[in-house]
Design an enzyme around this catalytic site. Structure first.
Site, PDB file in Angstrom:
ATOM      1  N   LYS A   1       0.841  -1.197   0.000  1.00  7.52           N
ATOM      2  CA  LYS A   1       0.000   0.000   0.000  1.00  7.52           C
ATOM      3  C   LYS A   1       0.871   1.239   0.000  1.00  7.52           C
ATOM      4  CE  LYS A   1      -4.417   1.116   0.224  1.00  7.52           C
ATOM      5  NZ  LYS A   1      -5.538   0.372  -0.382  1.00  7.52           N
TER       6      LYS A   1
ATOM      7  N   GLY B   1     -23.137   4.531  -3.396  1.00  4.17           N
ATOM      8  CA  GLY B   1     -22.077   5.119  -4.226  1.00  4.17           C
ATOM      9  C   GLY B   1     -21.733   4.197  -5.381  1.00  4.17           C
TER      10      GLY B   1
HETATM   11  P1  NAI Z   1     -18.211   5.620  -2.833  1.00  5.76           P
HETATM   12  O1  NAI Z   1     -17.506   6.714  -2.126  1.00  5.76           O
HETATM   13  O2  NAI Z   1     -18.481   5.731  -4.289  1.00  5.76           O
HETATM   14  O3  NAI Z   1     -19.595   5.320  -2.109  1.00  5.76           O
HETATM   15  C1  NAI Z   1     -19.780   5.265  -0.739  1.00  5.76           C
HETATM   16  C2  NAI Z   1     -21.155   5.828  -0.445  1.00  5.76           C
HETATM   17  O4  NAI Z   1     -21.432   5.680   0.937  1.00  5.76           O
HETATM   18  C3  NAI Z   1     -21.281   7.309  -0.765  1.00  5.76           C
HETATM   19  O5  NAI Z   1     -22.402   7.532  -1.592  1.00  5.76           O
HETATM   20  C4  NAI Z   1     -21.448   7.956   0.607  1.00  5.76           C
HETATM   21  O6  NAI Z   1     -22.276   9.102   0.569  1.00  5.76           O
HETATM   22  C5  NAI Z   1     -22.114   6.833   1.374  1.00  5.76           C
HETATM   23  N1  NAI Z   1     -21.972   6.936   2.825  1.00  5.76           N
HETATM   24  C6  NAI Z   1     -20.894   7.331   3.554  1.00  5.76           C
HETATM   25  N2  NAI Z   1     -21.183   7.263   4.866  1.00  5.76           N
HETATM   26  C7  NAI Z   1     -22.452   6.806   4.958  1.00  5.76           C
HETATM   27  C8  NAI Z   1     -23.319   6.513   6.043  1.00  5.76           C
HETATM   28  N3  NAI Z   1     -22.930   6.684   7.303  1.00  5.76           N
HETATM   29  N4  NAI Z   1     -24.561   6.067   5.775  1.00  5.76           N
HETATM   30  C9  NAI Z   1     -24.970   5.877   4.501  1.00  5.76           C
HETATM   31  N5  NAI Z   1     -24.188   6.142   3.433  1.00  5.76           N
HETATM   32  C10 NAI Z   1     -22.966   6.599   3.650  1.00  5.76           C
HETATM   33  O7  NAI Z   1     -17.366   4.301  -2.521  1.00  5.76           O
HETATM   34  P2  NAI Z   1     -17.439   2.910  -3.287  1.00  5.76           P
HETATM   35  O8  NAI Z   1     -16.401   2.856  -4.329  1.00  5.76           O
HETATM   36  O9  NAI Z   1     -18.845   2.626  -3.647  1.00  5.76           O
HETATM   37  O10 NAI Z   1     -16.993   1.907  -2.143  1.00  5.76           O
HETATM   38  C11 NAI Z   1     -17.866   1.542  -1.104  1.00  5.76           C
HETATM   39  C12 NAI Z   1     -17.101   0.796  -0.038  1.00  5.76           C
HETATM   40  O11 NAI Z   1     -16.515  -0.370  -0.614  1.00  5.76           O
HETATM   41  C13 NAI Z   1     -15.929   1.595   0.554  1.00  5.76           C
HETATM   42  O12 NAI Z   1     -15.816   1.263   1.905  1.00  5.76           O
HETATM   43  C14 NAI Z   1     -14.731   1.080  -0.216  1.00  5.76           C
HETATM   44  O13 NAI Z   1     -13.537   1.197   0.552  1.00  5.76           O
HETATM   45  C15 NAI Z   1     -15.096  -0.365  -0.429  1.00  5.76           C
HETATM   46  N6  NAI Z   1     -14.493  -0.969  -1.598  1.00  5.76           N
HETATM   47  C16 NAI Z   1     -14.595  -0.377  -2.819  1.00  5.76           C
HETATM   48  C17 NAI Z   1     -14.011  -0.954  -3.933  1.00  5.76           C
HETATM   49  C18 NAI Z   1     -14.094  -0.304  -5.259  1.00  5.76           C
HETATM   50  O14 NAI Z   1     -13.559  -0.868  -6.206  1.00  5.76           O
HETATM   51  N7  NAI Z   1     -14.744   0.838  -5.385  1.00  5.76           N
HETATM   52  C19 NAI Z   1     -13.271  -2.220  -3.845  1.00  5.76           C
HETATM   53  C20 NAI Z   1     -13.261  -2.779  -2.518  1.00  5.76           C
HETATM   54  C21 NAI Z   1     -13.837  -2.160  -1.460  1.00  5.76           C
END
Ligand code: NAI
Length: 357
Positions: free
Chosen positions: A88, A188
């Site tokens: 990382k 998201g």
């Molecule tokens: P993103 O940032 O696009 O979406 C996350 C969503 O969660 C956002 O819409 C945000 O407003 C919402 N959010 C934040 N806090 C919240 C809460 N307390 N209650 C309800 N909604 C809340 O991130 P993404 O890419 O969708 O990733 C989601 C999760 O999956 C993250 O934890 C990320 O680390 C993990 N992840 C993502 C990968 C990827 O390829 N994008 C791969 C592996 C893990």
């Protein structure tokens, strides 16, 4: 003019240190770059893992983050059976995010050639598509290139979907989503793609997000989705609860509030502590370890380095195999009464502690 200084650190005094192969501090005073790169274990293949661009109160916090996250990447690579090891990168951003980010990223990208071994890296928290392009122009070890595999979120959603299938099959005897109520926290990148896959499979969707635009987009794309309060979504009765927002969701306070049968989502580090895995087991709630369910993004990104070039079909096939891994983990968990997270860790360790010739 570059003023690059790469120092190998002895990080063994930190609790996050886990026999890491290499820990580097990278500084370039000319550009303002300060970063840590931790390489955890390369027994299975070269180092891979995202680069985070984040403000930390203390330099030490950034170092610890790189240690913790690189270790997690080794487990994820191992469980997903990709021939890489965990690493990382963490770039320290200033508090106000001042400084020329492009200049810092160029210096970082150039430093990647000086590590003594390859480190394949790309987007993580704090980096966007433009940033990845800047890195890509200045290094040949950048992955997650938008023009090849596309954004990893889509593939992470697919792996969560297959992990859910395996969980449903083991818990209910049928992998069908038809009529199953799935509650998704975080609409998201991953959450919205997951909604599409589940809707197509006949599931009843419930969702929550703290950002109104995300909720509006979900309602527009999936008019039947029921939107609930983000602070309460984990308490509603569902067949599967899917955390797709942030980590540290399950602890001594939230586990007793759950009314779901299965937990399966993309958010990293869902269990606050190891004890929470035991709490879920005791409550009869089937927890699918986060890094098993969300490995699809890694599988796609790593495939960009395949000797035969990127293959969407191979990526899909490898992601589909996550269902088998999930079923195997559940079987062992039931047989030995061990939390699924501990079973997954043991399986991953067994694989990466063997040195492949
Ligand atoms: P993103 O940032 O696009 O979406 C996350 C969503 O969660 C956002 O819409 C945000 O407003 C919402 N959010 C934040 N806090 C919240 C809460 N307390 N209650 C309800 N909604 C809340 O991130 P993404 O890419 O969708 O990733 C989601 C999760 O999956 C993250 O934890 C990320 O680390 C993990 N992840 C993502 C990968 C990827 O390829 N994008 C791969 C592996 C893990």
């Amino acid at each position: 003019m570059s003023n690059l200084k790469i120092t190998t650190l002895n990080a063994s005094a930190f609790p996050e240190f886990d026999n890491h192969k290499k820990v580097l501090r990278i500084e370039d005073t000319a550009s303002g770059l300060l970063a840590f790169i931790s390489i955890h274990n390369t027994n299975r293949g070269p180092a891979i893992g995202g680069t985070r661009y984040w403000h930390y109160e203390k330099e030490e916090d950034a170092l610890k983050d790189s240690l913790r996250l690189s270790r997690a990447m080794t487990y994820k690579c191992s469980i997903a059976e990709v021939p890489f090891g965990g690493a990382k990168g963490v770039i320290l951003a200033s508090k106000e995010n001042v400084g020329n980010k492009d200049v810092i990223l160029i210096a970082y990208a150039k430093a990647l050639a000086e590590l003594g071994e390859p480190f394949y890296t790309g987007e993580d928290v704090g980096l966007n598509e433009h940033d990845v392009q800047v890195l890509e122009k200045n290094s040949n070890t950048i992955v997650g290139r938008p023009e090849i595999g596309g954004l990893p979120a889509r593939w992470a959603a697919l792996s969560v979907f297959y992990a859910m299938e395996g969980a449903l099959a083991m818990k209910t005897g049928s992998s069908s989503f038809r009529g199953k109520k799935i509650a998704i926290k975080g609409l998201g990148g991953v959450g919205i793609d997951l909604c599409a896959l589940l809707e197509k499979a006949g599931a009843i969707l419930v969702g929550a997000d703290i950002v109104s635009e995300r909720v509006e987009r979900a309602l527009k794309n999936h008019p039947t989705i029921e939107i609930v309060d983000s602070a309460l979504i984990h308490t509603i009765a569902s067949d599967i609860y899917s955390p797709c927002a942030m980590g540290n969701e399950f602890n001594a306070d939230t586990v007793p509030e759950l009314k779901t049968k299965i937990i399966c989502g993309a958010a990293n580090n869902q269990l606050a502590t190891k004890a929470d895995g035991q709490r879920l087991l005791e409550r009869g709630i089937l927890y699918i370890p986060d890094y098993v369910a969300n490995a699809g993004g890694l599988i796609s990104v790593a495939d960009e380095l395949h000797p035969l070039g990127y293959s969407k079909e191979r990526v899909e096939l490898n992601i589909k195999r996550i269902r088998n891994t999930v079923e195997k983990i559940i079987e062992t968990s039931i047989r030995d009464s061990i939390p699924t997270g501990e079973v997954a860790d043991a399986l991953a360790e067994e694989r990466f502690q063997t040195i492949y010739e």
